[in-house]
Design an enzyme around this catalytic site. Structure first.
Site, PDB file in Angstrom:
ATOM      1  CG  ASP A  39      -2.164  -0.861   0.993  1.00  0.00           C
ATOM      2  OD1 ASP A  39      -2.323  -1.356  -0.142  1.00  0.00           O
ATOM      3  OD2 ASP A  39      -2.929  -1.054   1.951  1.00  0.00           O
ATOM      4  CG  HIS A 244      28.185   4.554  -6.066  1.00  0.00           C
ATOM      5  ND1 HIS A 244      28.117   3.722  -7.158  1.00  0.00           N
ATOM      6  CD2 HIS A 244      28.559   5.755  -6.554  1.00  0.00           C
ATOM      7  CE1 HIS A 244      28.434   4.415  -8.251  1.00  0.00           C
ATOM      8  NE2 HIS A 244      28.704   5.647  -7.912  1.00  0.00           N
ATOM      9  CG  ASP A 261      28.258  13.131  -4.558  1.00  0.00           C
ATOM     10  OD1 ASP A 261      27.424  13.967  -4.950  1.00  0.00           O
ATOM     11  OD2 ASP A 261      28.878  12.368  -5.332  1.00  0.00           O
ATOM     12  CG  ASP A 272      26.392  15.358  -9.001  1.00  0.00           C
ATOM     13  OD1 ASP A 272      26.619  15.119  -7.806  1.00  0.00           O
ATOM     14  OD2 ASP A 272      26.747  14.603  -9.934  1.00  0.00           O
ATOM     15  CG  HIS A 351      35.539   8.545  -9.693  1.00  0.00           C
ATOM     16  ND1 HIS A 351      35.507   9.852 -10.130  1.00  0.00           N
ATOM     17  CD2 HIS A 351      35.809   8.600  -8.362  1.00  0.00           C
ATOM     18  CE1 HIS A 351      35.730  10.654  -9.093  1.00  0.00           C
ATOM     19  NE2 HIS A 351      35.929   9.917  -8.012  1.00  0.00           N
ATOM     20  CG  HIS A 355      28.152  12.635 -14.422  1.00  0.00           C
ATOM     21  ND1 HIS A 355      27.018  13.367 -14.165  1.00  0.00           N
ATOM     22  CD2 HIS A 355      28.761  12.480 -13.213  1.00  0.00           C
ATOM     23  CE1 HIS A 355      26.928  13.611 -12.871  1.00  0.00           C
ATOM     24  NE2 HIS A 355      27.986  13.100 -12.259  1.00  0.00           N
ATOM     25  CG  HIS A 362      25.129   9.638 -13.640  1.00  0.00           C
ATOM     26  ND1 HIS A 362      25.648   8.425 -13.274  1.00  0.00           N
ATOM     27  CD2 HIS A 362      25.663  10.535 -12.773  1.00  0.00           C
ATOM     28  CE1 HIS A 362      26.446   8.581 -12.219  1.00  0.00           C
ATOM     29  NE2 HIS A 362      26.463   9.854 -11.900  1.00  0.00           N
ATOM     30  CD  GLU A 385      31.544  13.454 -10.308  1.00  0.00           C
ATOM     31  OE1 GLU A 385      31.488  12.824  -9.255  1.00  0.00           O
ATOM     32  OE2 GLU A 385      30.600  13.536 -11.106  1.00  0.00           O
ATOM     33  CE1 TYR A 389      36.732   9.415  -3.398  1.00  0.00           C
ATOM     34  CE2 TYR A 389      37.911   8.991  -5.460  1.00  0.00           C
ATOM     35  CZ  TYR A 389      36.898   9.632  -4.768  1.00  0.00           C
ATOM     36  OH  TYR A 389      36.051  10.488  -5.428  1.00  0.00           O
ATOM     37  NE  ARG A 407      32.544  12.360  -5.466  1.00  0.00           N
ATOM     38  CZ  ARG A 407      32.423  11.287  -4.715  1.00  0.00           C
ATOM     39  NH1 ARG A 407      33.427  10.440  -4.598  1.00  0.00           N
ATOM     40  NH2 ARG A 407      31.285  11.038  -4.069  1.00  0.00           N
ATOM     41  CD  GLU A 409      29.727  15.799  -8.406  1.00  0.00           C
ATOM     42  OE1 GLU A 409      29.450  15.286  -7.305  1.00  0.00           O
ATOM     43  OE2 GLU A 409      29.334  15.338  -9.496  1.00  0.00           O
TER      44      GLU A 409
HETATM   45  N1  GLY Z   1      26.311  12.037  -7.259  1.00  0.00           N
HETATM   46  C1  GLY Z   1      26.532  11.189  -8.346  1.00  0.00           C
HETATM   47  C2  GLY Z   1      27.769  11.516  -9.033  1.00  0.00           C
HETATM   48  O1  GLY Z   1      28.528  12.347  -8.573  1.00  0.00           O
HETATM   49  O2  GLY Z   1      28.011  11.024 -10.100  1.00  0.00           O
HETATM   50 MN    MN Z   2      28.552  13.643 -10.287  1.00  0.00          MN
HETATM   51 MN    MN Z   3      27.979  13.777  -7.090  1.00  0.00          MN
END
Ligand code: GLY
Ligand code: MN
Ligand code: MN
Length: 442
Positions: A39, A244, A261, A272, A351, A355, A362, A385, A389, A407, A409
């Site tokens: 529900d 993540h 983030d 972002d 990474h 993006h 994304h 970004e 790490y 990081r 960003e």
């Molecule tokens: N917050 C998702 C990224 O930075 O790609």
């Molecule tokens: Mn991002």
């Molecule tokens: Mn991000």
């Protein structure tokens, strides 16, 4: 605050019709409602491409665009929920058939229950069907069924579309280049998100739980009627090394950094932002030296978001500066060119540097054309970004570096006047962060 108008949505449909060419049909459905548990559904959020063309936020809706002799001669039909007094008492207002025409400027509107029946006559005698193949298996099956039905009719003399094309190819390219108004909306999302990060810098204290700091961000988003544009990451210490990390359920420790983030969505457009700062307001020498490397890499990468530059240029610049920094500290050993060539830096930076950003965090849009990285064009929005790490169990490095995750960003628009940073309102130099946090702590 800035909002898109029906005129904006209509211009997008005009543009789509031109791309479709004559005698074609496009079918585009919104997202299905997502079930959470008994529900209880997740709060509905319209599919981005559907909303991009319609501005229609209700669930259970399908838009159909049909072109005829020429592409500027087209019809926009909206299939949606009918008005229903009882259902509206339980679940809220519906635009209904009249609202679809009057408020959303559909040329034709029908009850969503009539879709299976009405769509067949619209498919007949069209040369091309544009459809977003592969988003929803259930809807894909329905479209296949319609094609089969139209084919059955074809045997009696009518025609069904002989070509089925991926509609996303057109819509994704349209969405990739943002208009001035879209940039203004993204700027609004960024300003709110920047306020949220500033509040987090003010509110953080040793011993606070990560989720409590996340609540400070959500407070700011909620005050502006916004929701997060993705699951917020609030990672203290080594949790900042988990790319993540979304559990956000550990205490923040004195002497650790916290990596946040998190950002909000405003009027269907995402921001972002990542910031990393000391829980106690003061960077340790190791945290500071690594932070300065990431910041230097980020500033150089932002500067590369220029019309005509390769999409990849910011990443290449960031990788070089990060690798030089790691080599200078002895965290990587060897010649910088070779460390880049062999991707040795991936031990600490695994990474990409960004993006596309837009209605989706994304965002849509290809990164390559004919196998080559594409170039920045005015109105493209990208995140920048870079990070470092150092895994908590990395025995190849001295103990003092372990468990530091950083990081930074920001969201950047490629413009005729160079890179425009939408998220500039939240501080990011060591001095500015420490200054801001010192003010907050008494
Ligand atoms: N917050 C998702 C990224 O930075 O790609
Ligand atoms: Mn991002
Ligand atoms: Mn991000």
């Amino acid at each position: 605050m800035i909002k898109l108008t029906q005129e904006d949505f209509q211009q997008r449909r005009d543009c789509l019709a031109v791309h479709m060419g004559p005698n074609s049909i496009a079918i585009i459905a919104t997202s299905p409602v997502a079930y959470r548990n008994r529900d209880a559904d997740y709060k509905f959020r319209a599919d981005s491409s559907f909303y991009y063309l319609t501005g229609f936020a209700e669930p259970e809706a399908v838009a159909v665009i049909e072109t005829f002799e020429t592409a500027d001669d087209y019809t926009y039909s909206l299939f949606c929920r009918e008005r229903n007094r009882e259902m509206e008492i339980w679940n809220g207002y519906r635009a209904g058939i009249d609202g679809a025409i009057e408020d959303y400027e559909a040329d034709e509107a029908y009850a969503i229950d009539l879709l299976d029946e009405k769509i067949i006559e619209k498919l007949l005698n069209k040369a091309r069907l544009y459809y977003r193949i592969g988003h929803n298996a259930e809807f894909d099956a329905r479209v296949s069924q319609w094609i089969k039905q139209a084919d059955t009719q074809q045997r009696r003399g009518d025609g069904s579309p002989s070509q089925i094309l991926q509609l996303d190819r057109i819509l994704d390219e349209m969405r990739l280049i943002k208009s001035a108004k879209e940039i203004e909306i993204m700027q609004a999302a960024s300003v709110i998100s920047a306020q949220a990060h500033t509040r987090a810098m003010h509110q953080v204290r040793p011993g606070m739980m990560e989720y409590a700091l996340e609540a400070e961000l959500n407070y700011v988003f909620g005050q502006h009627g916004c929701v997060p544009s993705y699951n917020s990451i609030v990672g203290g210490g080594a949790n900042g090394c988990i790319l993540h990390y979304v559990e956000n359920n550990q205490p923040l420790k004195d002497g650790d950094l916290v990596l946040i983030d998190a950002a909000c969505e405003y009027e269907y457009y995402a921001s972002d932002i990542t910031r990393t700062f000391p829980v106690n307001g003061k960077f340790s020498p190791e945290q500071k030296v690594l932070y300065e490397i990431v910041l230097k890499a980020q500033l150089a990468a932002i500067d590369a978001v220029r019309i005509g530059n390769s999409y990849r240029e910011p990443h290449e610049r960031a990788v070089r500066i990060l690798t030089e920094g790691l080599a200078a500290l002895g965290l990587l050993k060897g010649n910088v060119d070779e460390l880049i060539e062999t991707e040795a830096y991936r031990q600490f930076y695994m990474h990409g540097t960004g993006h596309w950003l837009g209605m989706d965090v994304h965002d849509v849009g290809s990164y390559k054309k004919d196998g080559e990285w594409r170039s920045y064009e005015a109105g493209m929005v990208v995140t920048v970004e870079p990070g470092l790490y150092i895994a908590p169990d990395d025995e190849t490095v001295d103990k003092k570096w372990r468990g530091i995750g950083i990081r930074i960003e920001d969201d950047v628009v490629a413009t005729e006047h160079g890179p425009l940073i939408l998220t500039a309102e939240v501080v990011k130099t060591v001095t500015d962060i420490e200054h801001l946090m010192a003010q907050a702590q008494h």
